[in-house]
Scaffold this motif. Structure first.
Motif, PDB file in Angstrom:
ATOM      1  N   SER A 182       0.843  -1.197   0.000  1.00  0.00           N
ATOM      2  CA  SER A 182       0.000   0.000   0.000  1.00  0.00           C
ATOM      3  C   SER A 182       0.878   1.245   0.000  1.00  0.00           C
ATOM      4  O   SER A 182       1.816   1.361   0.783  1.00  0.00           O
ATOM      5  CB  SER A 182      -0.921   0.002   1.232  1.00  0.00           C
ATOM      6  OG  SER A 182      -1.645   1.212   1.306  1.00  0.00           O
ATOM      7  N   ALA A 183       0.534   2.150  -0.848  1.00  0.00           N
ATOM      8  CA  ALA A 183       1.321   3.382  -0.935  1.00  0.00           C
ATOM      9  C   ALA A 183       1.189   4.211   0.337  1.00  0.00           C
ATOM     10  O   ALA A 183       2.075   4.992   0.682  1.00  0.00           O
ATOM     11  CB  ALA A 183       0.862   4.206  -2.141  1.00  0.00           C
ATOM     12  N   GLN A 184       0.088   4.057   1.051  1.00  0.00           N
ATOM     13  CA  GLN A 184      -0.144   4.813   2.270  1.00  0.00           C
ATOM     14  C   GLN A 184       0.380   4.095   3.514  1.00  0.00           C
ATOM     15  O   GLN A 184       0.240   4.594   4.627  1.00  0.00           O
ATOM     16  CB  GLN A 184      -1.645   5.086   2.463  1.00  0.00           C
ATOM     17  CG  GLN A 184      -2.267   6.012   1.427  1.00  0.00           C
ATOM     18  CD  GLN A 184      -2.524   5.335   0.106  1.00  0.00           C
ATOM     19  OE1 GLN A 184      -2.766   4.127   0.073  1.00  0.00           O
ATOM     20  NE2 GLN A 184      -2.469   6.098  -0.972  1.00  0.00           N
ATOM     21  N   ALA A 185       0.931   2.892   3.314  1.00  0.00           N
ATOM     22  CA  ALA A 185       1.381   2.106   4.466  1.00  0.00           C
ATOM     23  C   ALA A 185       2.519   2.818   5.184  1.00  0.00           C
ATOM     24  O   ALA A 185       3.478   3.275   4.572  1.00  0.00           O
ATOM     25  CB  ALA A 185       1.836   0.727   4.011  1.00  0.00           C
ATOM     26  N   GLN A 186       2.386   2.944   6.486  1.00  0.00           N
ATOM     27  CA  GLN A 186       3.426   3.539   7.307  1.00  0.00           C
ATOM     28  C   GLN A 186       4.465   2.482   7.645  1.00  0.00           C
ATOM     29  O   GLN A 186       4.203   1.289   7.607  1.00  0.00           O
ATOM     30  CB  GLN A 186       2.819   4.130   8.582  1.00  0.00           C
ATOM     31  CG  GLN A 186       1.748   5.186   8.332  1.00  0.00           C
ATOM     32  CD  GLN A 186       2.307   6.410   7.639  1.00  0.00           C
ATOM     33  OE1 GLN A 186       3.403   6.867   7.978  1.00  0.00           O
ATOM     34  NE2 GLN A 186       1.577   6.938   6.662  1.00  0.00           N
ATOM     35  N   SER A 187       5.645   2.934   7.997  1.00  0.00           N
ATOM     36  CA  SER A 187       6.712   1.992   8.330  1.00  0.00           C
ATOM     37  C   SER A 187       6.339   1.118   9.517  1.00  0.00           C
ATOM     38  O   SER A 187       6.684  -0.061   9.561  1.00  0.00           O
ATOM     39  CB  SER A 187       8.002   2.770   8.616  1.00  0.00           C
ATOM     40  OG  SER A 187       7.802   3.676   9.694  1.00  0.00           O
ATOM     41  N   ALA A 188       5.632   1.682  10.492  1.00  0.00           N
ATOM     42  CA  ALA A 188       5.220   0.902  11.669  1.00  0.00           C
ATOM     43  C   ALA A 188       4.237  -0.189  11.270  1.00  0.00           C
ATOM     44  O   ALA A 188       4.310  -1.328  11.760  1.00  0.00           O
ATOM     45  CB  ALA A 188       4.607   1.819  12.714  1.00  0.00           C
ATOM     46  N   GLU A 189       3.321   0.149  10.376  1.00  0.00           N
ATOM     47  CA  GLU A 189       2.345  -0.840   9.916  1.00  0.00           C
ATOM     48  C   GLU A 189       3.031  -1.946   9.122  1.00  0.00           C
ATOM     49  O   GLU A 189       2.688  -3.127   9.248  1.00  0.00           O
ATOM     50  CB  GLU A 189       1.277  -0.155   9.064  1.00  0.00           C
ATOM     51  CG  GLU A 189       0.414   0.835   9.834  1.00  0.00           C
ATOM     52  CD  GLU A 189      -0.557   1.553   8.926  1.00  0.00           C
ATOM     53  OE1 GLU A 189      -0.426   1.395   7.684  1.00  0.00           O
ATOM     54  OE2 GLU A 189      -1.438   2.260   9.436  1.00  0.00           O
ATOM     55  N   ALA A 190       3.985  -1.573   8.294  1.00  0.00           N
ATOM     56  CA  ALA A 190       4.722  -2.567   7.507  1.00  0.00           C
ATOM     57  C   ALA A 190       5.519  -3.484   8.420  1.00  0.00           C
ATOM     58  O   ALA A 190       5.577  -4.703   8.211  1.00  0.00           O
ATOM     59  CB  ALA A 190       5.648  -1.877   6.515  1.00  0.00           C
ATOM     60  N   ALA A 191       6.120  -2.911   9.455  1.00  0.00           N
ATOM     61  CA  ALA A 191       6.885  -3.720  10.406  1.00  0.00           C
ATOM     62  C   ALA A 191       5.982  -4.683  11.153  1.00  0.00           C
ATOM     63  O   ALA A 191       6.341  -5.846  11.389  1.00  0.00           O
ATOM     64  CB  ALA A 191       7.620  -2.810  11.394  1.00  0.00           C
ATOM     65  N   ALA A 192       4.771  -4.229  11.515  1.00  0.00           N
ATOM     66  CA  ALA A 192       3.816  -5.100  12.214  1.00  0.00           C
ATOM     67  C   ALA A 192       3.364  -6.241  11.307  1.00  0.00           C
ATOM     68  O   ALA A 192       3.255  -7.390  11.741  1.00  0.00           O
ATOM     69  CB  ALA A 192       2.627  -4.283  12.690  1.00  0.00           C
ATOM     70  N   ALA A 193       3.101  -5.914  10.037  1.00  0.00           N
ATOM     71  CA  ALA A 193       2.684  -6.946   9.084  1.00  0.00           C
ATOM     72  C   ALA A 193       3.789  -7.967   8.867  1.00  0.00           C
ATOM     73  O   ALA A 193       3.536  -9.181   8.781  1.00  0.00           O
ATOM     74  CB  ALA A 193       2.284  -6.306   7.754  1.00  0.00           C
ATOM     75  N   LEU A 194       5.030  -7.482   8.766  1.00  0.00           N
ATOM     76  CA  LEU A 194       6.156  -8.385   8.568  1.00  0.00           C
ATOM     77  C   LEU A 194       6.372  -9.265   9.794  1.00  0.00           C
ATOM     78  O   LEU A 194       6.694 -10.451   9.671  1.00  0.00           O
ATOM     79  CB  LEU A 194       7.418  -7.576   8.270  1.00  0.00           C
ATOM     80  CG  LEU A 194       8.646  -8.363   7.797  1.00  0.00           C
ATOM     81  CD1 LEU A 194       8.332  -9.122   6.515  1.00  0.00           C
ATOM     82  CD2 LEU A 194       9.826  -7.426   7.587  1.00  0.00           C
ATOM     83  N   SER A 195       6.192  -8.700  10.979  1.00  0.00           N
ATOM     84  CA  SER A 195       6.320  -9.481  12.208  1.00  0.00           C
ATOM     85  C   SER A 195       5.264 -10.580  12.263  1.00  0.00           C
ATOM     86  O   SER A 195       5.552 -11.715  12.693  1.00  0.00           O
ATOM     87  CB  SER A 195       6.191  -8.553  13.416  1.00  0.00           C
ATOM     88  OG  SER A 195       6.208  -9.292  14.615  1.00  0.00           O
ATOM     89  N   LYS A 196       4.057 -10.263  11.819  1.00  0.00           N
ATOM     90  CA  LYS A 196       2.989 -11.262  11.787  1.00  0.00           C
ATOM     91  C   LYS A 196       3.332 -12.396  10.830  1.00  0.00           C
ATOM     92  O   LYS A 196       3.114 -13.576  11.140  1.00  0.00           O
ATOM     93  CB  LYS A 196       1.676 -10.597  11.375  1.00  0.00           C
ATOM     94  CG  LYS A 196       0.482 -11.528  11.345  1.00  0.00           C
ATOM     95  CD  LYS A 196      -0.786 -10.796  10.951  1.00  0.00           C
ATOM     96  CE  LYS A 196      -1.971 -11.746  10.886  1.00  0.00           C
ATOM     97  NZ  LYS A 196      -3.220 -11.048  10.491  1.00  0.00           N
ATOM     98  N   LEU A 197       3.881 -12.044   9.659  1.00  0.00           N
ATOM     99  CA  LEU A 197       4.273 -13.073   8.696  1.00  0.00           C
ATOM    100  C   LEU A 197       5.382 -13.956   9.258  1.00  0.00           C
ATOM    101  O   LEU A 197       5.358 -15.180   9.101  1.00  0.00           O
ATOM    102  CB  LEU A 197       4.739 -12.427   7.396  1.00  0.00           C
ATOM    103  CG  LEU A 197       3.664 -11.798   6.501  1.00  0.00           C
ATOM    104  CD1 LEU A 197       4.308 -11.165   5.285  1.00  0.00           C
ATOM    105  CD2 LEU A 197       2.635 -12.842   6.077  1.00  0.00           C
ATOM    106  N   ASN A 198       6.366 -13.339   9.898  1.00  0.00           N
ATOM    107  CA  ASN A 198       7.457 -14.125  10.473  1.00  0.00           C
ATOM    108  C   ASN A 198       6.951 -15.114  11.512  1.00  0.00           C
ATOM    109  O   ASN A 198       7.421 -16.251  11.586  1.00  0.00           O
ATOM    110  CB  ASN A 198       8.500 -13.186  11.089  1.00  0.00           C
ATOM    111  CG  ASN A 198       9.292 -12.415  10.038  1.00  0.00           C
ATOM    112  OD1 ASN A 198       9.407 -12.863   8.899  1.00  0.00           O
ATOM    113  ND2 ASN A 198       9.804 -11.258  10.414  1.00  0.00           N
ATOM    114  N   ALA A 199       5.990 -14.665  12.327  1.00  0.00           N
ATOM    115  CA  ALA A 199       5.386 -15.571  13.312  1.00  0.00           C
ATOM    116  C   ALA A 199       4.673 -16.724  12.610  1.00  0.00           C
ATOM    117  O   ALA A 199       4.769 -17.890  13.027  1.00  0.00           O
ATOM    118  CB  ALA A 199       4.418 -14.803  14.209  1.00  0.00           C
TER     119      ALA A 199
END
Length: 393
Positions: free
Chosen positions: A198-215
């Motif tokens: 998402s072009a509007q995705a914030q870095s914090a949101e991207a980090a949270a999404a990536l953390s969820k995927l890693n889990a």
């Protein structure tokens, strides 16, 4: 449970004794049953002897179970997985007992305490398998979960080579390569979408999404290990126990109930606030309905699998299991708005082709074994010894 029910393996399904079977041979069952007077087909007989309907029923049962499981564990505040799995096992045991009392299951042996003690370690492995599967499905999308589940086939195949003297053919090895490739592409597509989707995705949101995927990937790795350990260990024990398929399903679910309940009471938050978060008023009834259906789906899949094999063939059943990967993955895109990108679609297609190649390899292997004279005791794959609740998970 499903995974507990996994279509990744060529399994020998339970001998479901449906009254409508009428002791017909699977190789000679007609497509349509005729009335004694020959005036026309009987409705029930027409359904139970129709290959197309049996295949459709099997696909619907497996797809619906995956979708329902994903729905149940996808709540924003969901954290009662042990309870969810305990409900599944209780419902499954109730359904088995009801079917036995109605005469639909006739080869279920009475409960034996000594057998239960010997089988209990296998049930503990099953708890690990279904719990890690539920956690992986909670964090990953249905398409990614379905793709990564194929990796279990590779681990089991090489486990058979190391422990039981099995072998891996060139075509099977090629399918394994495709499975690994599809998993890599799926993970890459998921990570790219999390970081740049998402072009509007914030870095914090991207980090949270990536953390969820890693889990999710961590739980998926544990699930592959637990599933392989369960299937391979069950192969070593099941012949000594002289279990029929319904016995395996019965003991597995019965023995997991106390373990799951104890784990739920010890490790899960049963405060009124947490229960309210897990079961919000607006979706409470739907959640409980989904849990009950998920438990019944164990029986449905076993029934439909036996039905499909009876009116078609084991070869057709294997190919249907491979083809079924595609609609399961697509169902995740439809019902849960999983990201539709070039990478995700490519991963689904590669995983779909790998399933077809693997099924074709197993069919060729079976044909070659039939054409050669036996010179030693044949090796039975672990998958053919596992019950239906090995998989799906």
């Amino acid at each position: 449970m499903d995974d507990k029910k996994n279509e990744d393996y060529n399994v020998r399904m339970p001998d479901v004794e449906m009254k409508t079977f009428n002791d017909r041979s699977s190789s000679s069952a007609p497509f349509l049953g005729r009335s004694p007077t020959g005036r026309g087909p009987l409705p029930v007989s027409s359904i139970t002897n129709n290959p197309s309907i049996s295949i459709l029923a099997y696909c619907l049962a497996s797809i619906s179970m995956t979708v329902i499981n994903k729905y149940c564990v996808s709540g924003a505040n969901w954290n009662l997985n042990f309870f969810f799995l305990a409900v599944q096992s209780i419902v499954c045991i109730g359904a088995i007992i009801a079917c036995k009392s109605m005469g639909l299951i006739k080869n279920l042996a009475p409960f034996d305490t000594e057998k239960a003690k010997r089988w209990f370690p296998i049930s503990l492995l099953l708890v690990g398998m279904i719990y890690t599967g539920a956690k992986a499905l909670q964090f990953l999308s249905v398409p990614v979960y379905t793709i990564f589940k194929n990796l279990t086939i590779i681990v089991i195949a090489y486990g058979e080579v190391l422990w039981f003297g099995g072998s891996v053919t060139a075509s099977a090895l090629f399918s394994f390569g495709l499975m690994v490739l599809s998993s890599v592409v799926a993970a890459w597509a998921d990570i790219q979408h999390a970081l740049y989707g998402s072009a509007q995705a914030q870095s914090a949101e991207a980090a949270a999404a990536l953390s969820k995927l890693n889990a999710g990937y961590a739980w998926m790795g544990l699930n592959v290990f637990c599933t392989s350990s369960y299937v391979l260990s069950m192969r070593k024990v099941i012949k000594k126990m002289n279990f029929k398929d319904w016995d395996t399903m019965f003991y597995n679910n019965l023995l997991t109930i106390p373990v799951l309940i104890i784990c739920s009471l010890l490790f899960e938050d049963w405060s009124s606030e947490n229960v309210a978060k897990n079961f919000p008023v607006e979706s409470r009834n739907a959640l409980f309905t989904g849990m009950v259906y998920s438990g019944l789906a164990t029986i449905f899949i076993s029934y439909c699998s036996a039905w499909c094999i009876r009116v078609t063939s084991s070869t057709t059943y294997s190919m249907v299991g491979a083809l079924n990967k595609l609609p399961i993955a697509v169902s995740g895109l439809i019902f849960f708005s999983a990201p539709v990108t070039f990478g995700s679609v490519s991963a689904i297609m590669i995983g779909f082709v790998s399933g077809l190649v693997y099924a074709w390899a197993k069919v060729r292997e079976g044909q070659k074994s039939k054409m050669s004279l036996p010179t030693s005791q044949p090796i039975t794959s672990a998958s053919s010894q596992s019950s239906r609740d090995a998989a799906n998970s």
